[in-house]
Design a protein around this motif. Structure first.
Motif, PDB file in Angstrom:
ATOM      1  N   ALA A  14      28.581  50.973  32.159  1.00 16.26           N
ATOM      2  CA  ALA A  14      29.615  49.952  31.950  1.00 16.26           C
ATOM      3  C   ALA A  14      30.982  50.464  32.394  1.00 16.26           C
ATOM      4  CB  ALA A  14      29.645  49.534  30.482  1.00 16.26           C
ATOM      5  N   ALA A  15      31.273  51.721  32.099  1.00 13.88           N
ATOM      6  CA  ALA A  15      32.564  52.292  32.503  1.00 13.88           C
ATOM      7  C   ALA A  15      32.673  52.393  34.019  1.00 13.88           C
ATOM      8  CB  ALA A  15      32.746  53.664  31.860  1.00 13.88           C
ATOM      9  N   PHE A  16      31.591  52.830  34.688  1.00 11.42           N
ATOM     10  CA  PHE A  16      31.623  52.914  36.148  1.00 11.42           C
ATOM     11  C   PHE A  16      31.779  51.529  36.779  1.00 11.42           C
ATOM     12  CE2 PHE A  16      29.322  57.095  35.709  1.00 11.42           C
ATOM     13  CZ  PHE A  16      30.409  57.845  36.126  1.00 11.42           C
ATOM     14  N   TYR A  17      31.121  50.542  36.207  1.00  8.75           N
ATOM     15  CA  TYR A  17      31.268  49.180  36.711  1.00  8.75           C
ATOM     16  C   TYR A  17      32.717  48.724  36.571  1.00  8.75           C
ATOM     17  CZ  TYR A  17      30.762  44.141  37.157  1.00  8.75           C
ATOM     18  OH  TYR A  17      30.904  42.841  37.534  1.00  8.75           O
ATOM     19  N   TYR A  18      33.326  49.003  35.423  1.00  9.61           N
ATOM     20  CA  TYR A  18      34.721  48.619  35.194  1.00  9.61           C
ATOM     21  C   TYR A  18      35.649  49.335  36.168  1.00  9.61           C
ATOM     22  CZ  TYR A  18      39.233  48.113  32.889  1.00  9.61           C
ATOM     23  OH  TYR A  18      40.539  47.862  32.624  1.00  9.61           O
ATOM     24  N   VAL A  19      35.399  50.624  36.382  1.00 10.63           N
ATOM     25  CA  VAL A  19      36.251  51.399  37.287  1.00 10.63           C
ATOM     26  C   VAL A  19      36.159  50.851  38.700  1.00 10.63           C
ATOM     27  CG1 VAL A  19      36.458  53.652  38.422  1.00 10.63           C
ATOM     28  CG2 VAL A  19      36.317  53.515  35.945  1.00 10.63           C
ATOM     29  N   PHE A  20      34.950  50.534  39.147  1.00  7.01           N
ATOM     30  CA  PHE A  20      34.819  50.044  40.514  1.00  7.01           C
ATOM     31  C   PHE A  20      35.252  48.592  40.644  1.00  7.01           C
ATOM     32  CE2 PHE A  20      31.850  53.690  40.798  1.00  7.01           C
ATOM     33  CZ  PHE A  20      32.604  54.397  41.718  1.00  7.01           C
ATOM     34  N   GLU A  21      35.292  47.842  39.559  1.00  7.71           N
ATOM     35  CA  GLU A  21      35.855  46.493  39.601  1.00  7.71           C
ATOM     36  C   GLU A  21      37.364  46.549  39.763  1.00  7.71           C
ATOM     37  OE1 GLU A  21      34.875  43.113  39.428  1.00  7.71           O
ATOM     38  OE2 GLU A  21      33.056  44.086  40.148  1.00  7.71           O
ATOM     39  N   ILE A  22      38.026  47.516  39.119  1.00  6.75           N
ATOM     40  CA  ILE A  22      39.479  47.612  39.256  1.00  6.75           C
ATOM     41  C   ILE A  22      39.864  48.500  40.431  1.00  6.75           C
ATOM     42  CG2 ILE A  22      39.907  47.182  36.812  1.00  6.75           C
ATOM     43  CD1 ILE A  22      40.514  50.178  36.522  1.00  6.75           C
ATOM     44  N   ASN A  23      38.897  48.839  41.263  1.00  7.45           N
ATOM     45  CA  ASN A  23      39.151  49.668  42.430  1.00  7.45           C
ATOM     46  C   ASN A  23      40.178  49.011  43.357  1.00  7.45           C
ATOM     47  OD1 ASN A  23      38.924  51.804  44.162  1.00  7.45           O
ATOM     48  ND2 ASN A  23      37.051  51.073  45.117  1.00  7.45           N
ATOM     49  N   GLU A  24      40.137  47.703  43.466  1.00 10.49           N
ATOM     50  CA  GLU A  24      41.094  46.997  44.312  1.00 10.49           C
ATOM     51  C   GLU A  24      42.516  47.179  43.797  1.00 10.49           C
ATOM     52  OE1 GLU A  24      40.520  45.501  47.203  1.00 10.49           O
ATOM     53  OE2 GLU A  24      38.446  46.169  47.029  1.00 10.49           O
ATOM     54  N   THR A  25      42.679  47.123  42.476  1.00  8.21           N
ATOM     55  CA  THR A  25      44.007  47.318  41.891  1.00  8.21           C
ATOM     56  C   THR A  25      44.489  48.733  42.148  1.00  8.21           C
ATOM     57  OG1 THR A  25      43.424  45.763  40.150  1.00  8.21           O
ATOM     58  CG2 THR A  25      45.342  47.146  39.756  1.00  8.21           C
ATOM     59  N   TYR A  26      43.614  49.724  41.982  1.00 10.48           N
ATOM     60  CA  TYR A  26      43.982  51.111  42.232  1.00 10.48           C
ATOM     61  C   TYR A  26      44.359  51.309  43.694  1.00 10.48           C
ATOM     62  CZ  TYR A  26      43.709  56.160  42.604  1.00 10.48           C
ATOM     63  OH  TYR A  26      44.006  57.466  42.842  1.00 10.48           O
ATOM     64  N   ASN A  27      43.586  50.714  44.593  1.00  9.65           N
ATOM     65  CA  ASN A  27      43.897  50.842  46.020  1.00  9.65           C
ATOM     66  C   ASN A  27      45.253  50.238  46.334  1.00  9.65           C
ATOM     67  OD1 ASN A  27      41.585  52.180  46.683  1.00  9.65           O
ATOM     68  ND2 ASN A  27      40.463  50.354  47.295  1.00  9.65           N
ATOM     69  N   LYS A  28      45.545  49.081  45.722  1.00 10.90           N
ATOM     70  CA  LYS A  28      46.835  48.443  45.957  1.00 10.90           C
ATOM     71  C   LYS A  28      47.976  49.324  45.453  1.00 10.90           C
ATOM     72  CE  LYS A  28      48.656  45.092  43.568  1.00 10.90           C
ATOM     73  NZ  LYS A  28      48.856  43.857  42.841  1.00 10.90           N
TER      74      LYS A  28
END
Length: 131
Positions: free
Chosen positions: A22-36
């Protein structure tokens, strides 16, 4: 036949892996925000600190500038230690629970070394009697 500690160990391992997924899924879902945020940090890297910058923004900027390998080490070591501890709870011998945790492993190795040094010192103190 498994005892209660082993069953709780397997339940703990399962819940830990489920929470990790669940944590990895959450991290990769917010990956776009981190990239921005990372792209904004690279494109607008100030040469000198701005006067209106808050401490939270300053902290975020400094944390984003850390390399990926450092983030990996920061999160991977405690993650693996917790997983190995839970996995060791599933073993049949309760004396071996926790031996795979780094501080406990180092303590056991150092204790063995001290015992060996103590034994070798006692042997060297023995006087040989020549008959």
């Amino acid at each position: 036949m498994m005892n209660f500690r082993q069953r709780m160990g397997w339940i703990g391992v399962g819940l830990y892996l489920l929470a990790s997924a669940a944590a990895f899924y959450y991290v990769f879902e917010i990956n776009e925000t981190y990239n921005k945020l990372a792209l904004e940090h690279i494109q607008q890297h100030p040469k000198e600190p701005q006067e209106g910058m808050t401490w939270t923004h300053s902290l975020k900027v400094r944390l984003l500038s850390l390399p990926f390998w450092l983030w990996t080490i920061i999160f991977l070591i405690p993650y693996l230690q917790m997983f190995l501890f839970l996995y060791s709870c599933t073993r049949a011998d309760p004396k071996t629970v926790g031996y795979c945790i780094i501080p406990i492993c180092l303590a056991v190795i150092c204790n063995r070394h001290q015992t060996f040094v103590k034994a070798s010192n006692q042997i060297s103190r023995l006087q040989l009697i020549d008959t």
